[in-house]
Motif scaffolding. Sequence first.
Motif, PDB file in Angstrom:
ATOM      1  N   LEU A  45      22.450 -17.599  11.637  1.00  0.00           N
ATOM      2  CA  LEU A  45      22.783 -18.000  10.269  1.00  0.00           C
ATOM      3  C   LEU A  45      22.365 -16.925   9.263  1.00  0.00           C
ATOM      4  O   LEU A  45      23.097 -16.638   8.317  1.00  0.00           O
ATOM      5  CB  LEU A  45      22.099 -19.326   9.928  1.00  0.00           C
ATOM      6  N   CYS A  46      21.187 -16.352   9.464  1.00  0.00           N
ATOM      7  CA  CYS A  46      20.717 -15.303   8.552  1.00  0.00           C
ATOM      8  C   CYS A  46      21.613 -14.080   8.628  1.00  0.00           C
ATOM      9  O   CYS A  46      21.964 -13.478   7.600  1.00  0.00           O
ATOM     10  CB  CYS A  46      19.268 -14.937   8.869  1.00  0.00           C
ATOM     11  N   GLN A  47      21.999 -13.680   9.830  1.00  0.00           N
ATOM     12  CA  GLN A  47      22.902 -12.535   9.973  1.00  0.00           C
ATOM     13  C   GLN A  47      24.235 -12.823   9.281  1.00  0.00           C
ATOM     14  O   GLN A  47      24.801 -11.954   8.596  1.00  0.00           O
ATOM     15  CB  GLN A  47      23.133 -12.212  11.457  1.00  0.00           C
ATOM     16  N   LYS A  48      24.729 -14.045   9.428  1.00  0.00           N
ATOM     17  CA  LYS A  48      25.999 -14.430   8.810  1.00  0.00           C
ATOM     18  C   LYS A  48      25.911 -14.397   7.287  1.00  0.00           C
ATOM     19  O   LYS A  48      26.872 -14.010   6.608  1.00  0.00           O
ATOM     20  CB  LYS A  48      26.379 -15.831   9.293  1.00  0.00           C
ATOM     21  N   ALA A  49      24.744 -14.795   6.753  1.00  0.00           N
ATOM     22  CA  ALA A  49      24.573 -14.860   5.298  1.00  0.00           C
ATOM     23  C   ALA A  49      24.659 -13.491   4.639  1.00  0.00           C
ATOM     24  O   ALA A  49      25.033 -13.380   3.468  1.00  0.00           O
ATOM     25  CB  ALA A  49      23.235 -15.509   4.958  1.00  0.00           C
ATOM     26  N   PHE A  50      24.332 -12.424   5.400  1.00  0.00           N
ATOM     27  CA  PHE A  50      24.321 -11.073   4.823  1.00  0.00           C
ATOM     28  C   PHE A  50      25.322 -10.139   5.494  1.00  0.00           C
ATOM     29  O   PHE A  50      25.304  -8.930   5.267  1.00  0.00           O
ATOM     30  CB  PHE A  50      22.917 -10.475   4.937  1.00  0.00           C
ATOM     31  N   ALA A  51      26.205 -10.703   6.306  1.00  0.00           N
ATOM     32  CA  ALA A  51      27.071  -9.882   7.168  1.00  0.00           C
ATOM     33  C   ALA A  51      27.978  -8.945   6.394  1.00  0.00           C
ATOM     34  O   ALA A  51      28.281  -7.839   6.864  1.00  0.00           O
ATOM     35  CB  ALA A  51      27.907 -10.785   8.073  1.00  0.00           C
TER      36      ALA A  51
END
Length: 205
Positions: free
Chosen positions: A147-153
């Motif tokens: 989720l964190c990676q997706k939030a800043f992808a």
Amino acid sequence: MTTADAAGRRANRRGSATRENMLAAALTALATGDPAAVSANRIAKEAGATWGAVKYQFGDVDGLWAAVLHRTAERRGDLPFTGGTTASLRERVVGLVETMYAGLLAPDSRAIENLRAALPRDHSELERAFPRTAAELVSWRGSWAALCQKAFADLDVDPVRVEEIAAFIPGAMRGIVSEHQLGTYSDLGVARRGLANAIVAYLER
């Protein structure tokens, strides 16, 4: 539809309702923070059921705890700014911090903390005694990191640094929430803003 089919559907609906009632009773009991609430027999009583009925639905206490944890994970939803956005890095970080702060103050989080406090701390012991519960907790780590990676992808930030902040944010936020729960003279709004500023500065490099 045959009479047998109709009866089967009614039985399935009753079974689903019973399961939902048990999960709701478990979360309500655990959210009180009472260590004695971490008892399958007590939860069965709260749900107006027998321990045999709990076993029928979940298999054993390990299955019950795993289902409770899974239910809270389902209700957490997504992080802000993960579905396509023009929000800035700062807005996303602040959204992440504030979303987690609100979530950790919610009844589901109190229920999780109460349950986790009663489980073995040692990973090997937890996995031996409560394998399904342990597997659910392990899955959270991967889901949270994703989720964190997706939030800043879509931003020009180092994914390794995103992985690092994903690792430390839960603990940092629990510390701030603990201050809130214990009572503090510190301004926790300033504390959250400072944490967000530190994360933004690290990710901007």
